[in-house]
Design a protein around this motif. Structure first.
Motif, PDB file in Angstrom:
ATOM      1  N   GLU A   4      -1.052  10.695  -8.303  1.00 56.29           N
ATOM      2  CA  GLU A   4      -0.823   9.723  -9.387  1.00 56.29           C
ATOM      3  C   GLU A   4       0.268  10.237 -10.345  1.00 56.29           C
ATOM      4  O   GLU A   4       1.112   9.466 -10.821  1.00 56.29           O
ATOM      5  CB  GLU A   4      -2.120   9.438 -10.157  1.00 56.29           C
ATOM      6  N   SER A  30      -0.026   0.720  -6.686  1.00 56.82           N
ATOM      7  CA  SER A  30      -0.377   1.730  -7.689  1.00 56.82           C
ATOM      8  C   SER A  30       0.868   2.387  -8.299  1.00 56.82           C
ATOM      9  O   SER A  30       0.857   2.736  -9.482  1.00 56.82           O
ATOM     10  CB  SER A  30      -1.289   2.783  -7.062  1.00 56.82           C
ATOM     11  N   ARG A  33       2.530  -0.110 -10.612  1.00 60.12           N
ATOM     12  CA  ARG A  33       1.754  -0.290 -11.838  1.00 60.12           C
ATOM     13  C   ARG A  33       2.142   0.758 -12.891  1.00 60.12           C
ATOM     14  O   ARG A  33       2.216   0.475 -14.080  1.00 60.12           O
ATOM     15  CB  ARG A  33       0.252  -0.223 -11.560  1.00 60.12           C
TER      16      ARG A  33
END
Ligand SMILES: O=C(CO)[C@H](O)[C@H](O)COP(=O)(O)O
Length: 232
Positions: A4, A30, A33
């Motif tokens: 992440e 992801s 985002r």
């Protein structure tokens, strides 16, 4: 650094390409985002941009982040799209659609002067195909469409199982456009532009996840930092 954090780093690098006044395509997934969230923080600091989201999920994220939105009916071209990818090859051809948003993602990318792909470096491959290729189809006549897809595979020298995508609840996954997705487990796609062309000719295929010649730059975050790859 976890994945992440790597994705957020790639997103932060892409943000450096954004200037006030730009019309932006906002990707889905992801990694995208992270970009939307970082962009939102800049907007709250006074950056003036307007965005076209590539999915309902991104539309909600962008609204939550305070990003002004428009549509491709209201604007002609976009300056820049920033989106993630499932695989990226050295020609910057992509497999996209792992999140099911490939149709809107491709429409938005094609309407953009530039597309930046952001990813952690696990998405970089020598040859596309290890990630199952999403093919968005009309539910009507699915059997005939699947047989035509299999014929195209034979003509393009690839083979593999076609699996209708299911949602987490076990029901068939339905895209934002109301279509279904079949994921093609091909392993290796030797001629991605050729396969893209063949799939594009099949009635019943709405779109496929091969993005050929659309990405201009890839930002790949890894433990050594960010590698920026420009399309030749
Ligand atoms: O194509 C996509 C959605 O349709 C995504 O960009 C792709 O699946 C990558 O997602 P993530 O950033 O979550 O790995």
């Amino acid at each position: 650094m976890n994945s992440e954090e790597l994705k957020r780093q790639a997103a932060a690098r892409a943000l450096e390409y954004v200037q006030s006044g730009m019309k932006l395509g906002l990707g889905t997934g992801s990694t995208a985002r992270h970009f939307v969230e970082l962009l939102g923080a800049r907007v709250r600091d006074g950056l003036e941009v307007i965005g076209v989201p590539t999915s309902e999920t991104t539309r909600h994220d962008a609204i939550r982040c305070g990003i002004r939105l428009t549509t491709l009916d209201e604007v002609d071209r976009l300056d820049l799209t920033v989106d993630g990818a499932d695989e990226i090859d050295p020609a910057l051809n992509l497999i996209k659609g792992g999140g099911g948003a490939l149709l809107r993602e491709k429409i938005v990318a094609a309407a953009s002067d530039r597309m930046i792909v952001i990813a952690d470096d696990t998405k970089w491959v020598e040859t596309l195909g290890r990630f199952p290729l999403p093919i968005e189809v009309i539910p009507f006549g699915l059997g005939a469409t699947q047989r035509a897809i299999e014929k195209a595979f034979v003509a393009c020298g690839v083979a593999g199982e076609l699996v209708v995508r299911k949602a987490k609840d076990g029901h068939v996954f339905v895209t934002d456009g109301g279509h279904w997705i079949v994921d093609a487990h091909l392993g290796r796609i030797g001629d991605a532009p050729g396969l893209a062309q063949s799939l594009g000719l099949i009635p019943g295929v709405v779109e496929h996840g091969l993005f050929i010649g659309l990405a201009s730059v890839a930002m790949l975050a890894g433990s050594q930092g960010i590698r920026v790859v420009e399309r030749q």
